[in-house]
Design a protein around this motif. Structure first.
Motif, PDB file in Angstrom:
ATOM      1  N   GLN A  48       0.691  -1.445   0.282  1.00 49.19           N
ATOM      2  CA  GLN A  48      -0.317  -0.011  -0.051  1.00 49.19           C
ATOM      3  C   GLN A  48       0.663   1.263  -0.348  1.00 49.19           C
ATOM      4  N   LEU A  49       1.898   1.680   0.965  1.00 45.90           N
ATOM      5  CA  LEU A  49       3.399   2.490   0.777  1.00 45.90           C
ATOM      6  C   LEU A  49       3.451   2.353  -0.199  1.00 45.90           C
ATOM      7  N   ALA A  50       3.613   1.485  -1.397  1.00 45.14           N
ATOM      8  CA  ALA A  50       5.029   1.691  -2.268  1.00 45.14           C
ATOM      9  C   ALA A  50       4.203   1.804  -3.656  1.00 45.14           C
ATOM     10  N   ASP A  51       2.424   1.807  -4.151  1.00 47.00           N
ATOM     11  CA  ASP A  51       1.709   2.379  -4.040  1.00 47.00           C
ATOM     12  C   ASP A  51       1.354   3.672  -4.529  1.00 47.00           C
ATOM     13  N   GLN A  52       0.730   3.988  -3.454  1.00 47.48           N
ATOM     14  CA  GLN A  52       0.691   5.761  -2.740  1.00 47.48           C
ATOM     15  C   GLN A  52       2.134   6.714  -2.588  1.00 47.48           C
ATOM     16  N   LYS A  53       3.531   6.080  -3.076  1.00 46.62           N
ATOM     17  CA  LYS A  53       4.868   6.898  -2.599  1.00 46.62           C
ATOM     18  C   LYS A  53       4.501   6.945  -4.878  1.00 46.62           C
ATOM     19  N   GLN A  54       4.486   5.771  -5.733  1.00 47.26           N
ATOM     20  CA  GLN A  54       4.293   5.348  -6.824  1.00 47.26           C
ATOM     21  C   GLN A  54       3.053   6.769  -7.745  1.00 47.26           C
ATOM     22  N   LYS A  55       2.122   6.635  -6.971  1.00 51.51           N
ATOM     23  CA  LYS A  55       0.783   7.277  -7.257  1.00 51.51           C
ATOM     24  C   LYS A  55       1.601   9.046  -7.485  1.00 51.51           C
ATOM     25  N   THR A  56       2.002   9.390  -6.477  1.00 51.23           N
ATOM     26  CA  THR A  56       2.741  10.724  -5.557  1.00 51.23           C
ATOM     27  C   THR A  56       3.728  11.259  -6.807  1.00 51.23           C
ATOM     28  N   LEU A  57       4.224  10.195  -6.983  1.00 51.92           N
ATOM     29  CA  LEU A  57       5.416  10.944  -8.010  1.00 51.92           C
ATOM     30  C   LEU A  57       5.098  10.637  -9.552  1.00 51.92           C
ATOM     31  N   GLU A  58       4.215  10.021  -9.572  1.00 52.38           N
ATOM     32  CA  GLU A  58       3.596   9.997 -11.148  1.00 52.38           C
ATOM     33  C   GLU A  58       2.930  10.446 -11.074  1.00 52.38           C
ATOM     34  N   SER A  59       2.084  11.267 -10.825  1.00 54.23           N
ATOM     35  CA  SER A  59       0.922  12.463 -10.552  1.00 54.23           C
ATOM     36  C   SER A  59       2.311  13.935 -10.380  1.00 54.23           C
ATOM     37  N   LEU A  60       3.697  14.051  -9.836  1.00 54.34           N
ATOM     38  CA  LEU A  60       4.434  15.294  -9.622  1.00 54.34           C
ATOM     39  C   LEU A  60       4.630  15.721 -10.922  1.00 54.34           C
ATOM     40  N   ASN A  61       5.215  14.070 -11.839  1.00 55.55           N
ATOM     41  CA  ASN A  61       5.353  14.374 -13.848  1.00 55.55           C
ATOM     42  C   ASN A  61       4.803  14.918 -13.959  1.00 55.55           C
ATOM     43  N   HIS A  62       3.486  15.299 -14.110  1.00 54.24           N
ATOM     44  CA  HIS A  62       2.620  15.930 -15.477  1.00 54.24           C
ATOM     45  C   HIS A  62       2.534  17.442 -14.502  1.00 54.24           C
ATOM     46  N   ILE A  63       2.728  18.005 -13.605  1.00 59.21           N
ATOM     47  CA  ILE A  63       3.123  19.365 -12.966  1.00 59.21           C
ATOM     48  C   ILE A  63       4.106  20.133 -14.249  1.00 59.21           C
ATOM     49  N   GLN A  64       3.076  20.852 -14.383  1.00 61.73           N
ATOM     50  CA  GLN A  64       3.986  22.465 -15.064  1.00 61.73           C
ATOM     51  C   GLN A  64       4.322  23.218 -14.693  1.00 61.73           C
ATOM     52  N   ASP A  65       3.877  24.027 -14.100  1.00 64.28           N
ATOM     53  CA  ASP A  65       3.910  25.111 -13.531  1.00 64.28           C
ATOM     54  C   ASP A  65       5.104  24.895 -11.875  1.00 64.28           C
ATOM     55  N   GLN A  66       6.128  25.250 -11.322  1.00 60.83           N
ATOM     56  CA  GLN A  66       7.211  25.000 -10.655  1.00 60.83           C
ATOM     57  C   GLN A  66       7.630  23.234 -10.175  1.00 60.83           C
ATOM     58  N   LYS A  67       7.525  22.850 -11.226  1.00 67.55           N
ATOM     59  CA  LYS A  67       7.492  21.490 -11.108  1.00 67.55           C
ATOM     60  C   LYS A  67       9.018  21.061 -10.250  1.00 67.55           C
ATOM     61  N   GLU A  68       9.909  22.101 -10.800  1.00 72.02           N
ATOM     62  CA  GLU A  68      11.391  21.005 -10.039  1.00 72.02           C
ATOM     63  C   GLU A  68      10.906  21.922  -8.261  1.00 72.02           C
ATOM     64  N   VAL A  69      10.459  22.963  -8.173  1.00 71.10           N
ATOM     65  CA  VAL A  69      10.601  23.113  -6.244  1.00 71.10           C
ATOM     66  C   VAL A  69       9.408  22.256  -5.936  1.00 71.10           C
ATOM     67  N   LEU A  70       8.365  21.737  -6.425  1.00 69.96           N
ATOM     68  CA  LEU A  70       6.868  21.304  -5.519  1.00 69.96           C
ATOM     69  C   LEU A  70       7.650  19.202  -5.921  1.00 69.96           C
ATOM     70  N   THR A  71       8.753  19.167  -6.866  1.00 71.57           N
ATOM     71  CA  THR A  71       8.859  18.133  -6.309  1.00 71.57           C
ATOM     72  C   THR A  71       9.713  17.887  -5.816  1.00 71.57           C
ATOM     73  N   ASP A  72      11.111  18.920  -5.332  1.00 76.88           N
ATOM     74  CA  ASP A  72      11.962  18.896  -4.117  1.00 76.88           C
ATOM     75  C   ASP A  72      11.155  18.687  -3.124  1.00 76.88           C
ATOM     76  N   ILE A  73       9.629  19.458  -2.625  1.00 79.49           N
ATOM     77  CA  ILE A  73       8.814  19.867  -1.738  1.00 79.49           C
ATOM     78  C   ILE A  73       8.693  18.349  -1.340  1.00 79.49           C
ATOM     79  N   PHE A  74       7.963  17.095  -2.310  1.00 84.27           N
ATOM     80  CA  PHE A  74       7.547  16.415  -1.774  1.00 84.27           C
ATOM     81  C   PHE A  74       8.035  15.288  -1.532  1.00 84.27           C
ATOM     82  N   ILE A  75       9.259  14.671  -2.599  1.00 82.44           N
ATOM     83  CA  ILE A  75      10.120  13.832  -2.250  1.00 82.44           C
ATOM     84  C   ILE A  75      11.042  14.741  -0.647  1.00 82.44           C
ATOM     85  N   ASP A  76      10.868  15.087  -0.553  1.00 84.06           N
ATOM     86  CA  ASP A  76      11.418  15.467   0.848  1.00 84.06           C
ATOM     87  C   ASP A  76      10.372  15.268   2.200  1.00 84.06           C
ATOM     88  N   ILE A  77       8.904  15.451   1.705  1.00 83.26           N
ATOM     89  CA  ILE A  77       7.918  14.990   2.762  1.00 83.26           C
ATOM     90  C   ILE A  77       8.319  13.949   2.605  1.00 83.26           C
TER      91      ILE A  77
END
Length: 311
Positions: A48-77
């Protein structure tokens, strides 16, 4: 065949509601913090944790605005939550993270919160507020974890009361779960990250609240189990090892009586990644008075069910 295995077959078995609590033999643990001996991080939870982590990362890949900043934040979380989960797994096994200097320093430093989200307060205030709700829930459970670790001993786990439910991020998750938000990557990232934190915090809640339950039999939930005077079988989210020796506590509210049986896990059945396992326990050398009382309770329940059927 062991004596306990033979004895179990001499007794009539019935499915009936019972209030029970199971812990491992304390003397089997080389522990520095008290543990019930149950395994909370089951294969189902890991998946369950692996699936939720994967879905979070996949959603981040589709972000356009401030992608690098947000990706860094979410990975830190995500890393902080995984570290939180690692600490939970340690205390479930009876090991205190405080005794590991590096881990303890990291754990207490994390109490300062998500420092990387601070710049968003000006540039993206709405996103900041959403992430702040994740931080609020995380910090509450992190502080509870630190408090329990700091106040626990090898013979006692500090859990003065049950942990509360109902955080702002939980309400937000219900809103973001609406289909109209499916195509918004940032919202999906927040949603999946919120689910990721909830799985972690619920694990700690189970560990923490189990210690409250252990001391308060009147709070033990009534659950269906297959019971005899020689053992019982239950469906459980927690796990023990096959052949592991355990204490089985049964509470009968009408008599205000708690029975304690020593037993051994003789069978575990379940899907490899299923949420529930069927765990069977045989009692070993039970007290004759307690066994007679349990047998009477089984008969009483059977008579009550027969009377209902006749009516």
């Amino acid at each position: 065949m062991s004596r306990s295995s033979r004895n179990a077959r001499r007794f009539f078995r019935i499915d009936m509601p019972v209030r029970y609590f199971i812990t491992a033999y304390a003397q089997l643990f080389d522990r520095d913090i008290y543990s019930t001996g149950a395994k909370y991080h089951t294969p189902y939870i890991h998946k369950q944790l692996a699936d939720q982590k994967q879905k979070t990362l996949e959603s981040l890949n589709h972000i356009q605005d401030q992608k690098e900043v947000l990706t860094d934040i979410f990975i830190d979380i995500i890393r902080r939550l995984e570290f939180f989960g690692e600490c939970c797994e340690m205390i479930a096994r009876g090991h205190n993270p405080k005794l590991n200097k590096a881990m303890w320093q990291d754990l207490t430093s994390h109490q300062r919160g998500f420092s990387k989200i601070k710049p968003l307060e000006q540039s993206s205030p709405k996103t900041y507020q959403h992430l702040k709700t994740i931080e609020d829930k995380y910090l509450f459970f992190l502080n509870q974890l630190v408090e329990s670790i700091s106040s626990s001993t090898a013979d006692h786990f500090y859990a003065p009361d049950y942990l509360p439910h109902g955080f702002r991020i939980d309400e937000l998750s219900q809103i973001f779960g609406d289909a109209k938000y499916d195509s918004i990557p940032l919202v999906q990232s927040i949603l999946h990250c919120a689910e990721f934190i909830t799985t972690h915090t619920e694990l700690f809640r189970r560990i923490h609240d189990d210690h409250c339950l252990r001391q308060n039999p009147t709070d033990w939930p009534e659950e269906m189990a297959n019971v005899s005077a020689g053992g019982l079988a239950v469906l459980t989210e927690k796990s023990f090892d096959i052949h592991q020796r355990v204490h089985v506590h049964l509470y009968f509210p009408e008599a205000e009586k708690v029975l304690k049986f020593d037993g051994v896990i003789v069978n575990i059945q379940g899907e490899p990644l299923g949420r529930l396992e069927r765990m069977a326990v045989n009692f070993e050398f039970p007290d004759s008075k307690d066994q007679a009382f349990l047998h009477t309770e089984i008969q009483r329940y059977e008579i009550q069910e027969c009377l209902k059927f006749k009516l």
